[in-house]
Design an enzyme around this catalytic site. Sequence first.
Site, short mmCIF file in Angstrom:
data_model
loop_
_atom_site.label_atom_id
_atom_site.label_comp_id
_atom_site.label_asym_id
_atom_site.label_seq_id
_atom_site.Cartn_x
_atom_site.Cartn_y
_atom_site.Cartn_z
N GLN A 89 8.66 -25.92 -11.68
CA GLN A 89 8.56 -24.23 -12.65
C GLN A 89 10.19 -24.01 -10.57
OE1 GLN A 89 7.29 -22.55 -14.42
NE2 GLN A 89 8.78 -21.10 -14.27
N ASP A 147 11.11 -30.40 -19.00
CA ASP A 147 11.82 -30.29 -19.01
C ASP A 147 13.16 -30.01 -19.81
OD1 ASP A 147 10.99 -27.58 -18.78
OD2 ASP A 147 11.32 -27.41 -16.23
N LYS A 200 1.42 -21.30 -19.70
CA LYS A 200 1.81 -23.58 -19.78
C LYS A 200 0.87 -23.74 -19.93
CE LYS A 200 6.81 -22.90 -19.04
NZ LYS A 200 7.28 -22.79 -17.47
#
Length: 285
Positions: A100, A123, A56
């Site tokens: 995460q 997200d 990422k």
Amino acid sequence: MATAAIIMDGKAVGAKVRAEVKRRAAAFMAAHGRAPGLAVVQVGEDPSSSGYVLSKRKGCEEAGIASFANDIPASVTRAELLALVHQLNDNPLVDGILMQLPLPAGLDANEITDAIDPKKDVDGFHPHNTGLLAQKRPGLRPCTPYGVIRLAQEYGIKLKGLRATVVGASNIVGRPMALELLLAGATVTICHTGTRDLRSEVERADLVVAAAGRAGLVRGEWIREGAAVFDVGINRNAEGRLVGDVDYDVAIRRAGWITPVPGGIGPMTIAMLLSNTLDAATAAK
Ligand code: NAD
């Protein structure tokens, strides 16, 4: 006799999305004098998460997005982590926040991710954004399902009216996938561990999304001739090779379109995350 399926190339389409993001990031920089920013928070050192976090960060760099690394020790307290989230919410240089998962035991992932400002929730997991998607007015959209939709569009698969079966009902993949397909006009069935006859649900589907995390769960002979097959699953088989949830070698002879694992949905997920970051940055202006 069916002809071989079109293999949907997530790497190539992901690269196209990233090139769009790069152009948009450059335009944002020219207009606002700073790069769009993504804060990536990793708590502890889960080895598989570290790989994702690294790709990422690399993706951000290549696309002209500033990535702010927040590597936090696993000993962090609930209060400290919430304070960090609030600080990132208030930071004008941060357009997107990525927490995460999984978090170390003892931290409530729902509580922490609920604290993220929905406008920075790149997200797309926040209940506010899930709710907007459920109400047919999407905000920031969960990256993996959004990536499936984008891939379908790129390959000219018309979703309206299709019979779609989603295998898996998690908050991050299966459920939002079903909402995306519904939004696109498909008639959607969602399967999970309580589903009585998975085979028949898959057999009548024009489009299948497999997201259970079980290698070989979706048998190739269940795939309807000409169906579109999106394999989200990531599993390691007995030989240590990465495989999806679909029995690919048989399914490819029946499907009209199919995604490989790796190289299908995985690269789309990261590309859509970067795209969401640009959407968040642009919406904030
Ligand atoms: P999860 O474990 O949270 O959810 C799995 C879902 O599958 C559950 O709803 C469960 O009911 C259902 N399921 C499990 N076994 C089943 C069975 N035998 N029959 C029917 N349904 C069954 O997993 P998740 O986080 O949603 O991820 C699913 C898979 O997708 C995993 O392999 C994960 O690694 C992968 N994944 C890939 C990407 C990507 O970018 N390619 C992104 C996210 C997740």
